[in-house]
Design an enzyme around this catalytic site. Sequence first.
Site, PDB file in Angstrom:
ATOM      1  CG  HIS A 114       5.902  -1.954 -10.355  1.00 16.43           C
ATOM      2  ND1 HIS A 114       4.649  -2.487 -10.417  1.00 16.43           N
ATOM      3  CD2 HIS A 114       5.795  -0.701 -10.854  1.00 16.43           C
ATOM      4  CE1 HIS A 114       3.819  -1.598 -10.947  1.00 16.43           C
ATOM      5  NE2 HIS A 114       4.486  -0.505 -11.224  1.00 16.43           N
ATOM      6  CG  ASP A 117       5.187  -5.144  -8.116  1.00 15.64           C
ATOM      7  OD1 ASP A 117       4.939  -4.219  -7.340  1.00 15.64           O
ATOM      8  OD2 ASP A 117       4.896  -5.137  -9.334  1.00 15.64           O
ATOM      9  CG  HIS A 284      -3.985   5.164 -17.004  1.00 12.92           C
ATOM     10  ND1 HIS A 284      -2.641   4.880 -17.045  1.00 12.92           N
ATOM     11  CD2 HIS A 284      -4.426   4.699 -15.817  1.00 12.92           C
ATOM     12  CE1 HIS A 284      -2.286   4.266 -15.926  1.00 12.92           C
ATOM     13  NE2 HIS A 284      -3.359   4.136 -15.169  1.00 12.92           N
ATOM     14  CG  ASP A 309      -1.035  -1.646 -18.265  1.00 17.46           C
ATOM     15  OD1 ASP A 309      -0.380  -2.540 -18.838  1.00 17.46           O
ATOM     16  OD2 ASP A 309      -0.629  -1.037 -17.253  1.00 17.46           O
TER      17      ASP A 309
HETATM   18  C1  XUL Z   1      -0.884   3.002 -12.321  1.00 15.48           C
HETATM   19  C2  XUL Z   1      -0.487   2.019 -13.323  1.00 15.48           C
HETATM   20  C3  XUL Z   1       0.797   1.311 -13.053  1.00 15.48           C
HETATM   21  C4  XUL Z   1       1.605   1.038 -14.274  1.00 15.48           C
HETATM   22  C5  XUL Z   1       2.958   0.438 -13.998  1.00 15.48           C
HETATM   23  O1  XUL Z   1      -2.075   3.636 -12.585  1.00 15.48           O
HETATM   24  O2  XUL Z   1      -1.204   1.769 -14.265  1.00 15.48           O
HETATM   25  O3  XUL Z   1       0.512   0.147 -12.382  1.00 15.48           O
HETATM   26  O4  XUL Z   1       0.926   0.178 -15.137  1.00 15.48           O
HETATM   27  O5  XUL Z   1       3.707   1.206 -13.150  1.00 15.48           O
HETATM   28 CO    CO Z   2      -1.039   0.479 -15.847  1.00 17.03          CO
END
Ligand code: XUL
Ligand code: CO
Length: 450
Positions: A114, A117, A284, A309
């Site tokens: 980000h 970051d 998620h 992710d």
């Molecule tokens: C938050 C998340 C973030 C995104 C990027 O739950 O997963 O870190 O991956 O903003």
């Molecule tokens: Co994420």
Amino acid sequence: MNARAPDTATRFFGIAEPLRFEGPKFRPSARRPFGYRWYEPDRLVLGKRMEDQLRFAVCWWHSFVWTGTDAFGGDTFERRWHKAGGDPMAQARDQAEVAFELFQLLHAPFFTFHDRDIAPEGASLRESNLNLRRIGELIARRMDETGVKLLWGTANLFSHRRYMAGAATNPDPEVFAYAAAQVKNVLELTHELGGANYVLWGGREGYETLLNTDLKRELAQLGRFMQLVVEHKHKIGFKGAILIEPKPAEPTKHQYDFDVASVHGFLRAHGLEHEIKVNIEQNHALLAGHSFEHEIALAHALGIFGSIDMNRGDELLGWDTDQFPNSLPQVALALYEILKGGGLASGGLNFDAKLRRQSIDPDDLIAAHAGAMDLCASALLVAEKMIGDGELARQLAARYQGWDGAEGRAILKGRRSLADLAARVERRAIEPQPVSGRQERLENLLNTYL
Ligand code: XUL
Ligand code: CO
């Protein structure tokens, strides 16, 4: 990857030698505490190098920015670049050097970040952009020297208090504009750094109560925001994919990008289904009440699969624990779905995962990533067996074979009406015979590949 030896005076980690592939018999020792049992970058798996199948990325935020806080306690890690009273730009540069030290030790081909970051927020947007550019130049140099690449960049539109009521979905258009300005800058930096994708996670694009929220307006704002991002992507010639990262809740109670299905509906409503894909996170998916592989398979089916992710949620906790993955069957099933859908393409496996707050040793960061990379490599070999053997695919095809026959095809092609179907059933007077779903046999079969 070219090795660039970190300066011995500034080295952060306890080891100096990058990890190697040691083979399945490898056991850690004092002399060689880390090594890969399965991750062998050049090994060919289903026609591609393992490194190119897995496209691992280390994330900047959990690895270098997070200090080990939780709701009841503060910094446990006490990293040297977080010392109170230090010069924030000097600290950001030190953090960047440590980041590249880790990428190289791990042999990680990609990273993600980000804007906030990598460089501190300034007193104004102009100052923040300048900070970002200056650290961006250092990162570009290190990327050149080491060959480490950028999987994706993203803008932090959720930490600063200006975003407490949302970024694109804020009731104030000035906040929308601020978010747009931030995304413009990070998208351009991502483009300049040769990023393979750009991610938008709507951390605050949601609400707590309808008593203060006009949901219809907010969805329209979010749609317009995404269109603006896509327009700018084309304007600057960025060829990477734009990705939305679904999450059902946290930090807001209800988030608009709940899961893959809701993101797809949202994209279609705004004419963006061919422009934006999804970045799917295991934790998620779990919070949305889905399995990881469900979200992957659905994204492939809808033509919006983008990237992963990779992490793990805790099945007993209802929040985003972002642990490193460590379950072989779970990851193998996810990789099986990824490969069945055609592989990662421009996506990758980004470890959006963090250490537990008691894991305070620098080398815990190496252990966590190396273990996760090795687990994914071993899961890839399992998925290779599942695909190579073909029995799962054969049994699935057999289950649906009726649909490949003349009547099945006629129904799907629109050559049968409801009345035609009713007449057929009456004419034939044959009761369809239920067939076993064979779930236990299939689960047993899966276990033979593990
Ligand atoms: C938050 C998340 C973030 C995104 C990027 O739950 O997963 O870190 O991956 O903003
Ligand atoms: Co994420």
